[in-house]
Write an enzyme that holds these catalytic residues in place. Sequence first.
Site, PDB file in Angstrom:
ATOM      1  N   GLU A 199       3.844   7.492  -4.503  1.00  0.00           N
ATOM      2  CA  GLU A 199       5.362   6.694  -4.470  1.00  0.00           C
ATOM      3  C   GLU A 199       4.963   5.288  -4.695  1.00  0.00           C
ATOM      4  O   GLU A 199       4.316   4.824  -3.801  1.00  0.00           O
ATOM      5  CB  GLU A 199       5.844   7.185  -2.960  1.00  0.00           C
ATOM      6  CG  GLU A 199       7.109   6.283  -2.767  1.00  0.00           C
ATOM      7  CD  GLU A 199       7.518   6.610  -1.353  1.00  0.00           C
ATOM      8  OE1 GLU A 199       7.376   7.598  -0.615  1.00  0.00           O
ATOM      9  OE2 GLU A 199       8.093   5.660  -0.820  1.00  0.00           O
ATOM     10  N   ARG A 241       8.973  -2.709  -4.194  1.00  0.00           N
ATOM     11  CA  ARG A 241       9.112  -3.769  -3.412  1.00  0.00           C
ATOM     12  C   ARG A 241       8.259  -5.208  -4.083  1.00  0.00           C
ATOM     13  O   ARG A 241       8.127  -6.297  -3.687  1.00  0.00           O
ATOM     14  CB  ARG A 241       8.183  -3.832  -2.037  1.00  0.00           C
ATOM     15  CG  ARG A 241       8.834  -2.758  -1.046  1.00  0.00           C
ATOM     16  CD  ARG A 241       7.874  -2.476   0.243  1.00  0.00           C
ATOM     17  NE  ARG A 241       8.234  -1.228   0.833  1.00  0.00           N
ATOM     18  CZ  ARG A 241       7.489  -0.517   1.682  1.00  0.00           C
ATOM     19  NH1 ARG A 241       6.760  -1.248   2.352  1.00  0.00           N
ATOM     20  NH2 ARG A 241       8.035   0.565   1.914  1.00  0.00           N
ATOM     21  N   LYS A 261      13.337  12.150   4.217  1.00  0.00           N
ATOM     22  CA  LYS A 261      12.140  11.237   4.980  1.00  0.00           C
ATOM     23  C   LYS A 261      12.700  11.243   6.393  1.00  0.00           C
ATOM     24  O   LYS A 261      13.931  10.812   6.771  1.00  0.00           O
ATOM     25  CB  LYS A 261      12.172   9.888   4.145  1.00  0.00           C
ATOM     26  CG  LYS A 261      11.353   8.900   4.529  1.00  0.00           C
ATOM     27  CD  LYS A 261      11.132   7.884   3.576  1.00  0.00           C
ATOM     28  CE  LYS A 261      10.723   6.548   4.281  1.00  0.00           C
ATOM     29  NZ  LYS A 261      10.061   5.835   3.116  1.00  0.00           N
TER      30      LYS A 261
HETATM   31  C1  3PG Z   1       7.559   3.139   3.860  1.00  0.00           C
HETATM   32  O1  3PG Z   1       7.905   2.341   3.282  1.00  0.00           O
HETATM   33  O2  3PG Z   1       7.845   4.459   3.693  1.00  0.00           O
HETATM   34  C2  3PG Z   1       6.980   2.700   5.081  1.00  0.00           C
HETATM   35  O3  3PG Z   1       6.849   1.059   4.938  1.00  0.00           O
HETATM   36  C3  3PG Z   1       5.315   3.164   5.105  1.00  0.00           C
HETATM   37  O4  3PG Z   1       5.252   3.011   6.643  1.00  0.00           O
HETATM   38  P1  3PG Z   1       3.667   2.550   6.715  1.00  0.00           P
HETATM   39  O5  3PG Z   1       3.365   1.179   6.306  1.00  0.00           O
HETATM   40  O6  3PG Z   1       3.680   2.425   8.173  1.00  0.00           O
HETATM   41  O7  3PG Z   1       2.685   3.782   6.417  1.00  0.00           O
END
Ligand code: 3PG
Length: 287
Positions: free
Chosen positions: A44, A48, A132
Amino acid sequence: MVKKEEIGELFYRNGLIPVIKIDSADTADGLATALRRGGLSVAEITFRTKAAPKVIERFASCYEDILIGAGTVTKKDEVDAAISAGAQFIVSPGFNPSICEYCLGKDVPIFPGVNNPSLIEQAMAMGLNILKFFPAEVSGGAKALNAFRSVYQQVSFIPTGGIQENNINEYLSLKNVLACGGSWIVSADLLEAGKFDEIERLVKSARRAMIGFLPIVQEGIDEENQSRSMRDGGCIEVKTPSIKRTLAMLSYFKAYVIPGSEIENKQGLLEVSVGIPGLHAQIHLVE
Ligand code: 3PG
């Protein structure tokens, strides 16, 4: 190209969806190789960074064996950019009905983030049944998901947020969890420093943690069409407190050491591969 109705199954098989923030398309090839070698076939790429569409495009055109999706999608123009780059699924941090409708209208799978019953029901009303669960750890974690299970039996979740190797199995042991999302195995720092070997190591370590051993398929890359092809056999990597005792126990199966596979130091064997007559895969023992 994975069929839409098979995406959930592919998530399940991987168990882990790396959530990736990548600053430059220059590191896309190294990343793809590390994921492949580690044994993951899904990624994925989050919106960002500005590089996201280019990275998705690179994966979609050169690494067809990796199912590529776009994450952190919160705007319609990001949906458009993701789809035209070749993303096969969209993930959003929250449940935004207009984004969901937009994706459904384009027939692109969308997995919106939810963390309470009201949002789950709104998503279900749109016909969505893979969601999700975000941010997982601070929204009640595995306990919350377990509570959703009896009420929303037709919904499967992809918990994400605060999940790492040490707590992934709390989630994966739940029947309503398809796979977990997480950013820890592909951090922006590792990518920027070009530490692809470390990414591969983290992927393997996470996969080993999920099932207790590591299946490694011996694959080659078909240079012409960039697809993976199976070479003969594969191996199952098992971490053991004592290679010597394991070999002794495996002698019952007439196990033999593969010549040249031994890695040792002064204390003794650190790694060795063994074959067992009649078994197609080798067993690679790591102490
Ligand atoms: C996301 O965008 O799904 C989260 O920021 C991922 O979460 P994590 O950095 O705690 O794994």
